[in-house]
Motif scaffolding. Structure first.
Motif, PDB file in Angstrom:
ATOM      1  N   TYR A  68       1.008   6.547  -9.730  1.00 57.77           N
ATOM      2  CA  TYR A  68      -0.425   6.238  -9.779  1.00 57.77           C
ATOM      3  C   TYR A  68      -0.822   5.061  -8.879  1.00 57.77           C
ATOM      4  CZ  TYR A  68      -0.140   9.208 -13.897  1.00 57.77           C
ATOM      5  OH  TYR A  68       0.088  10.268 -14.752  1.00 57.77           O
ATOM      6  N   PHE A  69       0.145   4.359  -8.334  1.00 57.12           N
ATOM      7  CA  PHE A  69      -0.164   3.170  -7.535  1.00 57.12           C
ATOM      8  C   PHE A  69      -0.747   3.551  -6.174  1.00 57.12           C
ATOM      9  CE2 PHE A  69       1.037  -0.049  -4.376  1.00 57.12           C
ATOM     10  CZ  PHE A  69       0.481  -1.181  -4.946  1.00 57.12           C
ATOM     11  N   ARG A  70      -1.857   2.886  -5.782  1.00 59.96           N
ATOM     12  CA  ARG A  70      -2.463   3.091  -4.456  1.00 59.96           C
ATOM     13  C   ARG A  70      -2.329   1.834  -3.594  1.00 59.96           C
ATOM     14  NH1 ARG A  70      -1.250   7.202  -4.164  1.00 59.96           N
ATOM     15  NH2 ARG A  70      -2.407   7.447  -2.231  1.00 59.96           N
ATOM     16  N   SER A  71      -2.720   0.701  -4.130  1.00 59.97           N
ATOM     17  CA  SER A  71      -2.586  -0.541  -3.360  1.00 59.97           C
ATOM     18  C   SER A  71      -2.799  -1.751  -4.244  1.00 59.97           C
ATOM     19  CB  SER A  71      -3.591  -0.581  -2.198  1.00 59.97           C
ATOM     20  OG  SER A  71      -4.913  -0.728  -2.688  1.00 59.97           O
ATOM     21  N   LEU A  72      -2.228  -2.859  -3.795  1.00 65.54           N
ATOM     22  CA  LEU A  72      -2.504  -4.162  -4.392  1.00 65.54           C
ATOM     23  C   LEU A  72      -2.681  -5.128  -3.227  1.00 65.54           C
ATOM     24  CD1 LEU A  72      -0.954  -5.916  -7.428  1.00 65.54           C
ATOM     25  CD2 LEU A  72      -1.089  -7.138  -5.256  1.00 65.54           C
ATOM     26  N   SER A  73      -3.812  -5.802  -3.198  1.00 69.10           N
ATOM     27  CA  SER A  73      -4.099  -6.689  -2.060  1.00 69.10           C
ATOM     28  C   SER A  73      -4.616  -8.035  -2.528  1.00 69.10           C
ATOM     29  CB  SER A  73      -5.113  -6.039  -1.113  1.00 69.10           C
ATOM     30  OG  SER A  73      -6.296  -5.696  -1.798  1.00 69.10           O
ATOM     31  N   ILE A  74      -4.306  -9.044  -1.718  1.00 66.47           N
ATOM     32  CA  ILE A  74      -4.811 -10.400  -1.913  1.00 66.47           C
ATOM     33  C   ILE A  74      -5.568 -10.744  -0.647  1.00 66.47           C
ATOM     34  CG2 ILE A  74      -4.143 -12.811  -2.235  1.00 66.47           C
ATOM     35  CD1 ILE A  74      -1.442 -11.380  -3.394  1.00 66.47           C
ATOM     36  N   VAL A  88       0.832  -1.205   0.000  1.00 58.69           N
ATOM     37  CA  VAL A  88       0.000   0.000   0.000  1.00 58.69           C
ATOM     38  C   VAL A  88       0.867   1.256   0.000  1.00 58.69           C
ATOM     39  CG1 VAL A  88      -1.868   1.216   1.205  1.00 58.69           C
ATOM     40  CG2 VAL A  88      -1.703  -1.278   1.366  1.00 58.69           C
ATOM     41  N   ALA A  89       0.438   2.275  -0.753  1.00 54.06           N
ATOM     42  CA  ALA A  89       1.088   3.581  -0.671  1.00 54.06           C
ATOM     43  C   ALA A  89       0.828   4.158   0.712  1.00 54.06           C
ATOM     44  CB  ALA A  89       0.541   4.502  -1.760  1.00 54.06           C
TER      45      ALA A  89
END
Length: 253
Positions: free
Chosen positions: A103-109, A39-40
């Motif tokens: 531009y990245f905010r988050s990547l979640s699994i 996460v940012a």
């Protein structure tokens, strides 16, 4: 604009979210029951307020990622496997690109719902997701987000143990240590037990409220059939009974 005047760290941005649901056949074995995210840091307050599932995790910085990012993970074992190169998916490399990072905010699994359920979810309603959140780029710079979107697709294949050269034979679940999987399972059983007990407690409270409401209604109907003098006597008796109860409580204290 108004919220920004009150919350100085609030920043209004247009966003795009890509929410991928893992195929149930892969999710049952290859995709582990876990919650993980990168996460940012300026997104942390917002994402914590709207994602109950991320309360399963602990936050830590990773030297392999830019300082502007942080990882939310249940166990280091999961992080180690997801941040290493996985065939064509290399999150560390992609997220270190300033053009993507902008531009990245988050990547979640996640294997959990975004909001806390009021009762344990039946198996048919349990799904596992990979969710990518980006600030919406202007059309002139849309290509800058392409590497992280491609990485998300490759990561999905790697986690599910599908595609060529995934780097995770048997999927992510096969790479985790037995003790990690045991702890993941135990914690979910604990959370499910707490949710179940809370649901039962709320049901008992609702039933008690209904019982008391029905009792009050029956008493009101009974009093309405009495004469004015009888109603006054009944009200006086009730006042005296209430006073005796209060006096008893005071003596006990």
């Amino acid at each position: 604009f108004g919220r920004g005047l009150v919350e100085l760290d609030y920043k209004a941005t247009d966003a795009v979210e890509l929410d991928f649901t893992f195929n149930p056949s892969a999710a049952s074995g290859a995709v582990p029951d876990c919650v993980w995210a990168v996460v940012a840091k300026d997104e942390m307050k917002s994402i914590r307020s709207r994602r109950w599932d991320l309360t399963f995790t602990k936050t830590s910085d990773q030297p392999s990622l830019p300082p502007a990012l942080t990882v939310m993970s249940e166990f280091a074992d999961v992080t180690t496997n997801l941040l290493k190169p996985l065939g064509m998916a290399d999150l560390t490399k992609v997220l270190s690109d300033p053009a993507v990072l902008k531009y990245f905010r988050s990547l979640s699994i996640t294997d959990q719902p975004r909001s806390r359920p009021s009762a344990p979810l039946p198996q048919s309603q349990r799904k596992k997701h990979l969710i990518l959140e980006l600030s919406l780029p202007p059309s002139s710079d849309a290509a800058a987000t392409l590497p992280v979107i491609q990485a998300a697709f490759h990561l999905i294949d790697a986690i599910a143990g599908e595609g060529k050269m995934t780097g995770l034979r048997g999927g992510l679940a096969a790479q985790l240590r037995p003790e990690t999987k045991s702890k993941l399972k135990k914690y979910r059983e604990q959370v499910e037990k707490e949710i179940s007990e809370e649901a039962k407690r709320e049901q008992r409270e609702e039933e008690e409220e209904k019982r008391l409401a029905a009792k009050r209604k029956a008493e009101e109907e009974r009093l309405s059939k009495l004469s004015a003098a009888e109603q006054k006597k009944a009200m006086d008796r009730e006042k005296k009974r209430a006073m005796r109860k209060n006096q008893t409580r005071m003596k006990v204290r």
